[in-house]
Design a protein around this motif. Structure first.
Motif, PDB file in Angstrom:
ATOM      1  N   VAL A  38       0.834  -1.198   0.000  1.00  0.00           N
ATOM      2  CA  VAL A  38       0.000   0.000   0.000  1.00  0.00           C
ATOM      3  C   VAL A  38       0.871   1.252   0.000  1.00  0.00           C
ATOM      4  CG1 VAL A  38      -1.660   1.343   1.344  1.00  0.00           C
ATOM      5  CG2 VAL A  38      -1.980  -1.105   1.053  1.00  0.00           C
ATOM      6  N   THR A  39       1.910   1.271   0.811  1.00  0.00           N
ATOM      7  CA  THR A  39       2.708   2.492   0.934  1.00  0.00           C
ATOM      8  C   THR A  39       3.755   2.641  -0.157  1.00  0.00           C
ATOM      9  OG1 THR A  39       4.220   1.428   2.481  1.00  0.00           O
ATOM     10  CG2 THR A  39       2.381   2.644   3.424  1.00  0.00           C
ATOM     11  N   ALA A  40       4.283   1.535  -0.677  1.00  0.00           N
ATOM     12  CA  ALA A  40       5.332   1.623  -1.693  1.00  0.00           C
ATOM     13  C   ALA A  40       4.904   1.007  -3.025  1.00  0.00           C
ATOM     14  CB  ALA A  40       6.601   0.943  -1.190  1.00  0.00           C
ATOM     15  N   SER A  41       3.678   0.567  -3.152  1.00  0.00           N
ATOM     16  CA  SER A  41       3.084  -0.078  -4.325  1.00  0.00           C
ATOM     17  C   SER A  41       4.016  -1.047  -5.042  1.00  0.00           C
ATOM     18  CB  SER A  41       2.487   0.894  -5.310  1.00  0.00           C
ATOM     19  OG  SER A  41       2.860   2.159  -5.266  1.00  0.00           O
ATOM     20  N   PRO A 134      -6.883   8.877   1.987  1.00  0.00           N
ATOM     21  CA  PRO A 134      -5.910   9.960   2.155  1.00  0.00           C
ATOM     22  C   PRO A 134      -4.681   9.419   2.908  1.00  0.00           C
ATOM     23  CG  PRO A 134      -8.111  10.711   2.749  1.00  0.00           C
ATOM     24  CD  PRO A 134      -8.203   9.226   2.514  1.00  0.00           C
ATOM     25  N   PRO A 135      -3.494   9.981   2.661  1.00  0.00           N
ATOM     26  CA  PRO A 135      -2.260   9.420   3.226  1.00  0.00           C
ATOM     27  C   PRO A 135      -2.283   9.169   4.737  1.00  0.00           C
ATOM     28  CG  PRO A 135      -1.739  11.134   1.648  1.00  0.00           C
ATOM     29  CD  PRO A 135      -3.230  11.130   1.808  1.00  0.00           C
ATOM     30  N   GLY A 136      -2.778  10.086   5.527  1.00  0.00           N
ATOM     31  CA  GLY A 136      -2.806   9.893   6.978  1.00  0.00           C
ATOM     32  C   GLY A 136      -3.686   8.729   7.374  1.00  0.00           C
ATOM     33  N   GLN A 137      -4.884   8.646   6.783  1.00  0.00           N
ATOM     34  CA  GLN A 137      -5.792   7.539   7.077  1.00  0.00           C
ATOM     35  C   GLN A 137      -5.199   6.223   6.592  1.00  0.00           C
ATOM     36  OE1 GLN A 137      -9.746   8.299   5.586  1.00  0.00           O
ATOM     37  NE2 GLN A 137      -9.850  10.316   6.551  1.00  0.00           N
ATOM     38  N   ARG A 138      -4.609   6.238   5.404  1.00  0.00           N
ATOM     39  CA  ARG A 138      -4.000   5.031   4.837  1.00  0.00           C
ATOM     40  C   ARG A 138      -2.919   4.501   5.773  1.00  0.00           C
ATOM     41  NH1 ARG A 138      -0.592   6.735   0.425  1.00  0.00           N
ATOM     42  NH2 ARG A 138       0.864   6.972   2.123  1.00  0.00           N
ATOM     43  N   ASP A 139      -2.013   5.366   6.210  1.00  0.00           N
ATOM     44  CA  ASP A 139      -0.931   4.931   7.088  1.00  0.00           C
ATOM     45  C   ASP A 139      -1.467   4.421   8.425  1.00  0.00           C
ATOM     46  OD1 ASP A 139       0.867   5.583   5.125  1.00  0.00           O
ATOM     47  OD2 ASP A 139       1.571   7.423   6.081  1.00  0.00           O
ATOM     48  N   ALA A 140      -2.441   5.118   8.981  1.00  0.00           N
ATOM     49  CA  ALA A 140      -3.009   4.699  10.268  1.00  0.00           C
ATOM     50  C   ALA A 140      -3.678   3.333  10.151  1.00  0.00           C
ATOM     51  CB  ALA A 140      -4.000   5.742  10.781  1.00  0.00           C
ATOM     52  N   ILE A 157       5.627   6.085  14.868  1.00  0.00           N
ATOM     53  CA  ILE A 157       6.088   5.897  13.488  1.00  0.00           C
ATOM     54  C   ILE A 157       5.602   7.033  12.597  1.00  0.00           C
ATOM     55  CG2 ILE A 157       5.824   4.452  11.431  1.00  0.00           C
ATOM     56  CD1 ILE A 157       5.789   2.037  13.370  1.00  0.00           C
ATOM     57  N   MET A 158       4.336   7.435  12.790  1.00  0.00           N
ATOM     58  CA  MET A 158       3.749   8.473  11.953  1.00  0.00           C
ATOM     59  C   MET A 158       4.138   9.882  12.390  1.00  0.00           C
ATOM     60  SD  MET A 158      -0.072   6.897  11.386  1.00  0.00           S
ATOM     61  CE  MET A 158      -0.618   8.274  10.375  1.00  0.00           C
ATOM     62  N   GLY A 159       4.696  10.009  13.593  1.00  0.00           N
ATOM     63  CA  GLY A 159       5.047  11.331  14.100  1.00  0.00           C
ATOM     64  C   GLY A 159       3.820  12.138  14.494  1.00  0.00           C
ATOM     65  N   LYS A 160       2.794  11.444  14.998  1.00  0.00           N
ATOM     66  CA  LYS A 160       1.546  12.094  15.397  1.00  0.00           C
ATOM     67  C   LYS A 160       1.184  11.674  16.815  1.00  0.00           C
ATOM     68  CE  LYS A 160      -0.308  12.356  10.718  1.00  0.00           C
ATOM     69  NZ  LYS A 160       0.054  13.726  10.510  1.00  0.00           N
ATOM     70  N   ARG A 161       0.223  12.372  17.407  1.00  0.00           N
ATOM     71  CA  ARG A 161      -0.256  12.009  18.744  1.00  0.00           C
ATOM     72  C   ARG A 161      -1.163  10.781  18.640  1.00  0.00           C
ATOM     73  NH1 ARG A 161      -2.020  17.872  19.601  1.00  0.00           N
ATOM     74  NH2 ARG A 161      -3.922  16.860  18.941  1.00  0.00           N
ATOM     75  N   GLY A 172     -10.612   6.185   8.425  1.00  0.00           N
ATOM     76  CA  GLY A 172     -10.231   5.327   7.301  1.00  0.00           C
ATOM     77  C   GLY A 172     -11.059   4.060   7.248  1.00  0.00           C
ATOM     78  N   LEU A 173     -11.235   3.415   8.397  1.00  0.00           N
ATOM     79  CA  LEU A 173     -12.033   2.188   8.430  1.00  0.00           C
ATOM     80  C   LEU A 173     -13.501   2.464   8.122  1.00  0.00           C
ATOM     81  CD1 LEU A 173     -10.394   0.464  11.519  1.00  0.00           C
ATOM     82  CD2 LEU A 173     -10.184  -0.214   9.118  1.00  0.00           C
ATOM     83  N   ARG A 174     -14.004   3.596   8.594  1.00  0.00           N
ATOM     84  CA  ARG A 174     -15.394   3.969   8.293  1.00  0.00           C
ATOM     85  C   ARG A 174     -15.558   4.214   6.788  1.00  0.00           C
ATOM     86  NH1 ARG A 174     -17.114   8.816  11.640  1.00  0.00           N
ATOM     87  NH2 ARG A 174     -15.925   9.842  10.034  1.00  0.00           N
ATOM     88  N   THR A 175     -14.575   4.868   6.168  1.00  0.00           N
ATOM     89  CA  THR A 175     -14.624   5.105   4.720  1.00  0.00           C
ATOM     90  C   THR A 175     -14.594   3.779   3.966  1.00  0.00           C
ATOM     91  OG1 THR A 175     -13.533   7.240   4.961  1.00  0.00           O
ATOM     92  CG2 THR A 175     -13.441   6.214   2.778  1.00  0.00           C
ATOM     93  N   LEU A 176     -13.725   2.860   4.394  1.00  0.00           N
ATOM     94  CA  LEU A 176     -13.646   1.547   3.743  1.00  0.00           C
ATOM     95  C   LEU A 176     -14.969   0.786   3.876  1.00  0.00           C
ATOM     96  CD1 LEU A 176     -10.079   0.434   4.847  1.00  0.00           C
ATOM     97  CD2 LEU A 176     -10.798   1.134   2.555  1.00  0.00           C
TER      98      LEU A 176
END
Length: 189
Positions: A38-41, A134-140, A157-161, A172-176
């Motif tokens: 997903v991240t590096a295809s 979107p990238p943030g949701q995908r990574d999470a 890893i993501m550099g987020k709280r 992301g899961l709700r969108t999926l």
């Protein structure tokens, strides 16, 4: 998860035991490869190789339990993927179809190729849907659901709280789930 055998396997790997390293590889390679698809295809396998090479050369300096190892492995993978995209931006390459080269993978003996194909199609379809987030949701989603990391490690890893990662993964899961219901598929827990 390896559980109680992890410390022994890690120690043997540090001592240079190739079979112990193989145990780690067999345990973590499938989820690592799904994350990188997903991240590096198209470069997922190349980045995974670079990740394991980096792990092999620096595992003696690793200190922690299995959860920390998993977080460290996916951190290395994420950094290798970023490095790959930087290299690609400087020197683009053109991928070659393995079928055209005559080296397409061959199914393992005793395994029904039909079952393998259906399973692979379902997995690839799910990964394609995740890749469209979107990238943030995908990574999470990838770090939490596919890599199996807890919120704290995914956040590091993501550099987020951690709260931000929870929200991104939930969205992301709700969108999926919404996309799957619109396509008429059922969501199984």
């Amino acid at each position: 998860m390896m559980g109680t055998s992890f410390p022994t396997v890690l120690e043997r790997t540090r001592d240079g035991d190739a079979s112990a390293f193989a145990v780690l590889w067999h345990e973590y390679q499938p989820s690592l490869l799904r994350y990188l698809r997903v991240t590096a295809s198209d470069a997922a396998e190349d980045v995974a190789s670079e990740t394991w090479a980096a792990v092999a050369t620096s595992i003696a300096r690793f200190d922690g339990d299995e959860t920390a190892f998993r977080a460290w492995l996916f951190t290395v993978a994420r950094r290798r993927a970023i490095d790959h995209f930087r290299r690609e931006a400087r020197r683009p390459s053109i991928p070659v179809d393995p079928v055209a080269l005559g080296c397409a993978p061959i199914a393992a003996s005793g395994v029904d190729p039909g079952d393998t194909a259906v399973s692979r199609i379902e997995t690839e379809a799910a990964l394609e849907l995740i890749a469209e987030l979107p990238p943030g949701q995908r990574d999470a989603v990838m770090l939490r659901a596919i890599a199996g990391l807890d919120v704290a490690h995914a956040a590091a890893i993501m550099g987020k709280r951690p709260g931000t990662v929870r929200v991104l993964a939930h969205r992301g899961l709700r969108t999926l789930a919404r996309q799957l219901s619109e396509e008429g598929r059922t969501v199984t827990p």
